[in-house]
Design a protein around this motif. Structure first.
Motif, PDB file in Angstrom:
ATOM      1  N   PHE A  96     -54.712   6.762  16.166  1.00 51.63           N
ATOM      2  CA  PHE A  96     -53.665   5.843  16.197  1.00 51.63           C
ATOM      3  C   PHE A  96     -52.478   6.210  16.891  1.00 51.63           C
ATOM      4  CE2 PHE A  96     -50.312   3.351  14.456  1.00 51.63           C
ATOM      5  CZ  PHE A  96     -50.780   2.112  14.789  1.00 51.63           C
ATOM      6  N   ILE A  97     -51.868   7.188  16.667  1.00 48.66           N
ATOM      7  CA  ILE A  97     -50.621   7.839  17.013  1.00 48.66           C
ATOM      8  C   ILE A  97     -50.566   8.155  18.415  1.00 48.66           C
ATOM      9  CG2 ILE A  97     -48.777   9.545  16.936  1.00 48.66           C
ATOM     10  CD1 ILE A  97     -49.246   9.552  13.886  1.00 48.66           C
ATOM     11  N   SER A  98     -51.749   8.978  18.967  1.00 51.41           N
ATOM     12  CA  SER A  98     -51.738   9.419  20.361  1.00 51.41           C
ATOM     13  C   SER A  98     -52.238   8.462  21.320  1.00 51.41           C
ATOM     14  CB  SER A  98     -52.551  10.607  20.255  1.00 51.41           C
ATOM     15  OG  SER A  98     -53.870  10.294  20.133  1.00 51.41           O
ATOM     16  N   SER A  99     -53.025   7.248  20.815  1.00 49.61           N
ATOM     17  CA  SER A  99     -53.828   6.652  22.054  1.00 49.61           C
ATOM     18  C   SER A  99     -53.292   4.980  21.860  1.00 49.61           C
ATOM     19  CB  SER A  99     -55.279   6.733  21.728  1.00 49.61           C
ATOM     20  OG  SER A  99     -55.731   7.864  22.231  1.00 49.61           O
ATOM     21  N   VAL A 100     -52.893   4.831  20.571  1.00 53.74           N
ATOM     22  CA  VAL A 100     -53.020   3.329  20.431  1.00 53.74           C
ATOM     23  C   VAL A 100     -51.214   2.896  20.300  1.00 53.74           C
ATOM     24  CG1 VAL A 100     -53.170   1.286  19.042  1.00 53.74           C
ATOM     25  CG2 VAL A 100     -55.130   2.970  19.249  1.00 53.74           C
ATOM     26  N   TRP A 101     -50.509   3.775  19.347  1.00 52.54           N
ATOM     27  CA  TRP A 101     -49.093   3.335  19.189  1.00 52.54           C
ATOM     28  C   TRP A 101     -48.344   4.015  20.074  1.00 52.54           C
ATOM     29  CZ3 TRP A 101     -46.397   5.529  14.442  1.00 52.54           C
ATOM     30  CH2 TRP A 101     -45.055   4.922  14.357  1.00 52.54           C
ATOM     31  N   LEU A 102     -48.312   5.295  20.128  1.00 53.22           N
ATOM     32  CA  LEU A 102     -47.387   6.033  20.859  1.00 53.22           C
ATOM     33  C   LEU A 102     -47.962   6.887  22.049  1.00 53.22           C
ATOM     34  CD1 LEU A 102     -45.302   7.636  17.811  1.00 53.22           C
ATOM     35  CD2 LEU A 102     -44.697   5.479  19.032  1.00 53.22           C
ATOM     36  N   LYS A 103     -47.975   8.074  22.145  1.00 50.85           N
ATOM     37  CA  LYS A 103     -48.594   8.819  23.136  1.00 50.85           C
ATOM     38  C   LYS A 103     -48.983  10.327  22.711  1.00 50.85           C
ATOM     39  CE  LYS A 103     -44.053   9.389  25.007  1.00 50.85           C
ATOM     40  NZ  LYS A 103     -43.130   9.118  26.172  1.00 50.85           N
ATOM     41  N   SER A 104     -49.657  11.136  23.491  1.00 51.29           N
ATOM     42  CA  SER A 104     -50.073  12.205  22.973  1.00 51.29           C
ATOM     43  C   SER A 104     -48.694  13.242  23.055  1.00 51.29           C
ATOM     44  CB  SER A 104     -50.855  12.949  24.035  1.00 51.29           C
ATOM     45  OG  SER A 104     -50.208  12.984  25.413  1.00 51.29           O
ATOM     46  N   GLY A 105     -48.659  14.140  22.074  1.00 46.10           N
ATOM     47  CA  GLY A 105     -47.516  14.987  21.993  1.00 46.10           C
ATOM     48  C   GLY A 105     -46.789  14.653  20.650  1.00 46.10           C
ATOM     49  N   TYR A 106     -47.019  13.658  20.046  1.00 45.84           N
ATOM     50  CA  TYR A 106     -46.417  13.143  18.904  1.00 45.84           C
ATOM     51  C   TYR A 106     -47.322  13.255  17.554  1.00 45.84           C
ATOM     52  CZ  TYR A 106     -42.665  11.164  21.496  1.00 45.84           C
ATOM     53  OH  TYR A 106     -41.644  10.942  22.353  1.00 45.84           O
ATOM     54  N   ARG A 163     -41.716   2.326  18.600  1.00 43.12           N
ATOM     55  CA  ARG A 163     -41.886   2.514  19.926  1.00 43.12           C
ATOM     56  C   ARG A 163     -41.003   2.318  20.989  1.00 43.12           C
ATOM     57  NH1 ARG A 163     -46.835   3.336  23.382  1.00 43.12           N
ATOM     58  NH2 ARG A 163     -45.791   4.038  25.422  1.00 43.12           N
ATOM     59  N   ILE A 164     -40.401   1.170  20.889  1.00 42.91           N
ATOM     60  CA  ILE A 164     -39.013   0.963  21.756  1.00 42.91           C
ATOM     61  C   ILE A 164     -38.001   2.120  21.235  1.00 42.91           C
ATOM     62  CG2 ILE A 164     -37.271  -0.683  22.238  1.00 42.91           C
ATOM     63  CD1 ILE A 164     -39.156  -2.674  21.596  1.00 42.91           C
TER      64      ILE A 164
END
Length: 509
Positions: free
Chosen positions: A329-339, A30-31
């Protein structure tokens, strides 16, 4: 310490440290995305795959030599053990030099390997640092094979994951302060060198005889056995590298490096699960090798059936969870939409994960029993089918086509050849019961997976509460389905008794 105690200790240490390392790695990713860009993410995935192809130079030497250490360790034959390690050191030094030379020589050809190569500074230097990180590891790793073969893999796991976590934390700090990818890579190289040096020092303390300079030549029979196993493992290594190491390269070539970055998010999830599960099976490989030497085929097969049952249950549950939860998980918890990627691609990722994990029990016993020779031609067919199918399908379907090519190659080769070899040459028994179990487990997985997906589809597609609710459904519904289908299986009763024994022991009952 008994084989069972060592295996349980290996597994407990592995899982605890892997969970901690996985959490830190998700934070680091994420960083990484927040401080750099998705272009660097794609470059990271693509260069990693190029280096995985260069690992073909290893030719399966490690697995073959680790197998050859089981017997001298069991017989306390320090002289033979020292001779085998000397050969291992010599071969791995040569391999490290070959990887370094070939890797660096590919630098001018990077624009031809990657479609739409990102316009980033110092790309050649970044690639060379990847090569150095890969090549240097070969110069320090040979002593770890002794720890592994002696059923003490928990030591390697502890060192590797503490080092990995420390490195990830340092990378997070320096990425935040400098936004410099080169510093990020240099930290990985430095931490890798320190970790391997510490493990080599630990091996010297555990086995003082390996510091002796008086190394005898290998007996002709041992050298012949190692040569035979290495030659067989060459083909297996080729298949593994082509199938697992070309997906990102084909995606980079046909679709672009940015798509590699998006796909790498899913790879991180599946790799995290795969490596956690692999540690379980790697932890018991040495025990199975010892079991094969000291016990009857009937008892060895009973142990295999128990492990295979565990693999089937784990594969179904994990594949369902990957399919249902990954995008949320990817779009809402870990990273963001578009990934995220299309759901059809996620489905094939889950299918590939399922058929790959279903092989683990068979591969664990094949490795422990040294049966590399009998299916040495299989990886060549697997590689050719994978490349042909992936290239043909990638032209029309992009990422989906590449992943379908991998699925097709696994189903048409590994799925049936590997168990046939194990049952014929390892157990001298019919393989039909295995395939019946495989088909039943696949049917249960598909039905439970469809039901889980439909129920989870009634919940919102965004937000942490909805994700937690879906995770709870995935934890309950598939496992309940497996429990209902398998409740009368003797293997399930075995695990219930094992669990009961552990609980009673902790409570001193």
């Amino acid at each position: 310490m008994s084989r069972t105690s060592n295996s349980l200790r290996n597994i407990k240490t592995s899982l605890f440290l892997k969970l901690a390392a996985l959490l830190i790695n998700f934070v680091t990713r994420r960083i990484f995305i927040d401080t750099l860009s998705v272009a660097y993410l794609g470059l990271n995935g693509t260069f990693s795959n190029i280096l995985s192809l260069l690992s073909l130079a290893e030719l399966g030497v490690g697995s073959a030599i680790t197998f050859s250490l089981y017997k001298p360790l069991a017989e306390n034959d320090n002289e033979l053990t020292l001779s085998i390690l000397a050969l291992y050191k010599k071969l791995y030094t040569i391999i490290g030099i070959v990887v370094l030379i070939i890797g660096v020589s590919l630098t001018p050809f990077l624009p031809y390997l990657i479609k739409d190569l990102p316009d980033l500074p110092n790309i050649e230097l970044i690639y060379i640092l990847f090569v150095l990180n890969s090549a240097i590891s070969y110069f320090f790793v040979y002593k770890q094979s002794l720890i592994n073969a002696d059923q003490k893999q928990y030591i390697i796991v502890k060192y590797n994951y503490i080092s990995s976590m420390a490195c990830a934390l340092l990378q997070c700090v320096f990425l935040y302060l400098t936004h410099d990818f080169i510093v990020y890579l240099c930290l990985a190289i430095g931490c890798g060198i320190v970790n391997n040096a510490l493990l080599a020092s630990k091996a010297d303390r555990l086995y003082p005889f390996i510091t002796s300079k008086d190394v005898k030549p290998l007996p002709a029979s041992t050298k012949s056995e190692i040569t035979r196993n290495v030659s067989a493992m060459m083909a297996h290594k080729l298949g593994a590298v082509v199938v697992n190491g070309t997906d990102n390269l084909l995606i980079a070539y046909f679709v672009g490096a940015i798509s590699v970055g998006l796909y790498s998010n899913y790879l991180m999830i599946t790799f995290g699960l795969t490596s956690a599960y692999a540690m379980i099976f790697n932890s018991i490989t040495a025990s199975v090798g010892n079991l094969n030497v000291s016990e009857s085929k009937e008892h060895t097969m009973t142990v295999f059936k128990r492990i295979s049952f565990f693999v089937q249950w784990l594969s179904g549950f994990s594949a369902i969870s990957i399919f249902v939860l990954s995008n949320h998980f990817i779009s809402s918890v870990w990273l963001k939409s578009g990934y995220t990627l299309d759901l059809s691609i996620v489905l094939v990722i889950a299918l590939n994960f399922y058929v790959t994990l279903m092989r683990r029990g068979v591969l664990t016993f094949r490795e422990a029993m040294g049966l590399y020779w009998y299916d040495r031609h299989k990886p060549i067919a697997e590689s050719l089918i994978n490349l042909a199918a992936s290239i043909i399908l990638a032209k029309s379907y992009g990422i989906l086509g590449v992943l379908l090519g991998t699925f097709i190659s696994t189903v048409t080769t590994c799925l049936w050849i590997e168990p046939c070899v194990l049952y014929k040459y390892g157990f001298a028994s019919s393989v039909r019961p295995y395939f019946k179990g495989y088909l039943l487990n696949t049917a249960v997985t598909l039905i439970a997976g469809y039901a889980t997906w439909r129920i989870c589809g009634l919940l919102p597609s965004e937000g942490l509460p909805a994700f937690l609710a879906k995770a709870a459904i995935c934890a309950v519904l598939p496992n309940l389905a497996f429990l209902l289908v398998y409740m009368k299986r003797p293997e399930l009763k075995h695990y219930f008794m094992l669990f009961k024994g552990i609980v009673c022991k902790k409570k001193n009952i």
